[in-house]
Design an enzyme around this catalytic site. Structure first.
Site, PDB file in Angstrom:
ATOM      1  N   HIS A   8      43.501 -83.217 -11.333  1.00 62.03           N
ATOM      2  CA  HIS A   8      42.664 -83.040 -10.010  1.00 62.03           C
ATOM      3  C   HIS A   8      43.548 -82.189  -8.961  1.00 62.03           C
ATOM      4  CE1 HIS A   8      40.349 -85.547  -7.072  1.00 62.03           C
ATOM      5  NE2 HIS A   8      41.012 -84.684  -6.024  1.00 62.03           N
ATOM      6  N   HIS A  10      42.489 -78.918  -6.248  1.00 65.38           N
ATOM      7  CA  HIS A  10      41.525 -78.082  -5.810  1.00 65.38           C
ATOM      8  C   HIS A  10      42.002 -76.394  -5.504  1.00 65.38           C
ATOM      9  CE1 HIS A  10      38.711 -81.485  -4.558  1.00 65.38           C
ATOM     10  NE2 HIS A  10      39.911 -81.936  -4.500  1.00 65.38           N
ATOM     11  N   HIS A 186      34.735 -87.301  -6.618  1.00 70.60           N
ATOM     12  CA  HIS A 186      35.558 -88.172  -5.677  1.00 70.60           C
ATOM     13  C   HIS A 186      34.866 -89.382  -5.151  1.00 70.60           C
ATOM     14  CE1 HIS A 186      37.674 -84.381  -5.395  1.00 70.60           C
ATOM     15  NE2 HIS A 186      38.547 -84.742  -4.567  1.00 70.60           N
ATOM     16  N   GLU A 189      38.399 -93.050  -1.971  1.00 67.76           N
ATOM     17  CA  GLU A 189      39.616 -92.241  -1.221  1.00 67.76           C
ATOM     18  C   GLU A 189      39.233 -92.682   0.189  1.00 67.76           C
ATOM     19  OE1 GLU A 189      39.239 -88.366  -0.746  1.00 67.76           O
ATOM     20  OE2 GLU A 189      41.213 -87.786  -0.375  1.00 67.76           O
ATOM     21  N   ASP A 267      46.220 -82.631  -5.914  1.00 66.84           N
ATOM     22  CA  ASP A 267      44.980 -82.587  -5.045  1.00 66.84           C
ATOM     23  C   ASP A 267      44.890 -81.001  -4.203  1.00 66.84           C
ATOM     24  OD1 ASP A 267      42.685 -83.513  -4.021  1.00 66.84           O
ATOM     25  OD2 ASP A 267      43.399 -84.922  -2.612  1.00 66.84           O
ATOM     26  N   ASP A 268      45.597 -81.297  -3.083  1.00 65.49           N
ATOM     27  CA  ASP A 268      45.969 -79.729  -2.388  1.00 65.49           C
ATOM     28  C   ASP A 268      46.974 -79.568  -1.854  1.00 65.49           C
ATOM     29  OD1 ASP A 268      42.743 -79.139  -1.678  1.00 65.49           O
ATOM     30  OD2 ASP A 268      42.902 -81.378  -1.203  1.00 65.49           O
TER      31      ASP A 268
HETATM   32  N1  ADE Z   1      38.205 -81.202  -0.994  1.00 63.59           N
HETATM   33  C1  ADE Z   1      39.631 -80.759  -1.146  1.00 63.59           C
HETATM   34  N2  ADE Z   1      40.383 -82.038  -0.941  1.00 63.59           N
HETATM   35  C2  ADE Z   1      39.678 -83.051  -1.099  1.00 63.59           C
HETATM   36  C3  ADE Z   1      39.903 -84.458  -0.954  1.00 63.59           C
HETATM   37  N3  ADE Z   1      41.247 -84.902  -0.827  1.00 63.59           N
HETATM   38  N4  ADE Z   1      38.890 -85.196  -0.756  1.00 63.59           N
HETATM   39  C4  ADE Z   1      37.610 -84.803  -0.818  1.00 63.59           C
HETATM   40  N5  ADE Z   1      37.319 -83.440  -1.003  1.00 63.59           N
HETATM   41  C5  ADE Z   1      38.344 -82.646  -0.903  1.00 63.59           C
HETATM   42 ZN    ZN Z   2      40.383 -83.963  -4.140  1.00 67.31          ZN
END
Ligand code: ADE
Ligand code: ZN
Length: 320
Positions: A8, A10, A186, A189, A267-268
């Site tokens: 996971h 992006h 997703h 969250e 994640d990011d």
């Molecule tokens: N797009 C990029 N990061 C995300 C996240 N944490 N939740 C939902 N969409 C995303």
């Molecule tokens: Zn994500």
């Protein structure tokens, strides 16, 4: 040394501030609104998505994407990661005005280079953008269904979870499933357990991105364990976005204890001041997991990976 795998992350969200600043110089764009003192700046989820799009906007060619992919995967490999699945978004290709094919070919070239240099195995998960609505998710799915690529093995959905009901978003996922792609989305969250339940009912994924707020509903936790739905947990991201006040409040260990298959992901990473390495450190220091238990988490990720059985076997053999 603990071998790691990530399912996971992006791709556009993995671009480091330094790389984004380099791209900003290349295209003569002012990024002072999204980067300050070498760090991405945002206050809440809505601003984060804007910051994310601002960074993504600076990758404008096939070669830019090859560079981004190669640099991120090489960093991962240096941290003992053997497998990576990257969320990609053909909507970003459209936004910058390159073809979906050039976008995907650039990413595939970055994957090829990183594999040649480090041995890291990687795949793409095409995603629809939830806040783009059902038509946009369907269009993203239709593109990958009509244009199969050996490295695109899954379909998912990111974006603003507070928008659109899973029932309305399901048609895109059906197209992707019929094309043989693995399914994730997703949920759980920003929104509570109902978002996970509705996603299971209507989208029918084998994995859920985050999913941590399922903990608020004991029946649902049991369902996740019974159906062995894999959660792509990203604890650092959850703390950064203030889903939880601290790691002591994070449900990772409670979900694991309830028999839900959990994994660790970034994640990011630069947006959330993390990396896959740091997520495994969080596993060790905050959750008290041993090296053997962390390796088991890697094994869970590889077992849940959207990859052919021969590659899975080779990856699992590295963990033995
Ligand atoms: N797009 C990029 N990061 C995300 C996240 N944490 N939740 C939902 N969409 C995303
Ligand atoms: Zn994500």
């Amino acid at each position: 040394m603990v071998l790691k795998a990530e399912i996971h992350c992006h791709l556009e969200g993995a671009a480091s501030p330094a790389l984004v600043e380099g791209q900003a110089r290349k295209y003569n764009v002012d990024v002072s609104g999204i980067i300050s003192d070498g760090k991405f700046v945002w206050e809440d989820f809505t601003q984060f998505l804007k910051c994310y799009d601002g960074a993504a906007d600076l990758f404008r060619s096939s070669e830019d994407y090859a560079l981004l992919t190669e640099s991120y995967l090489s960093e991962l490999a240096a941290d003992d990661c053997i497998y990576s699945e990257l969320f990609i978004s053909t909507d970003h290709a459209r936004a910058i005005g390159i073809s979906e094919k050039d976008y995907i070919d650039g990413i595939a070239e970055g994957m090829r280079r990183a594999k040649e240099e480090t041995g890291i195995e990687a795949r793409m998960i095409a995603t629809g953008l939830r806040h783009g609505g059902p038509e946009s998710v369907l269009r993203a799915a239709q593109y990958v269904a009509d244009n199969p690529h050996p490295l695109i093995t899954g379909f998912g959905m990111g974006g603003d979870e507070r928008m659109h009901h899973p029932k309305d978003l399901a048609p895109g996922f059906e197209v992707a499933r019929a094309a043989g792609l693995g399914i994730t989305t997703h949920a759980g969250e920003l929104v509570g357990p109902e978002s996970v339940r509705d996603s299971l009912d209507y989208i029918k994924p084998s994995r859920i991105g985050h999913g941590v707020r399922a903990i608020e509903d004991a029946e649902l936790v049991k369902r996740l364990a019974d159906e062995q739905i894999v959660l792509e947990c990203c604890p650092g991201s959850n703390i950064s976005l203030k889903v939880y006040g601290g790691f002591d409040e994070h449900p990772f260990m409670a979900l694991r204890a309830a028999g839900v298959p959990v994994t660790l992901n970034s994640d990011d990473p630069p947006h959330f001041h993390t990396s896959l390495k740091r997520e495994y450190e969080i596993g060790a220091k905050e959750f008290g997991l041993s090296a053997a238990e962390l390796t088991e988490i890697t094994r869970t990720a590889v077992k849940a990976a959207f990859v052919d059985e021969e590659t899975r076997k080779q990856l699992l053999a590295k963990l033995d």
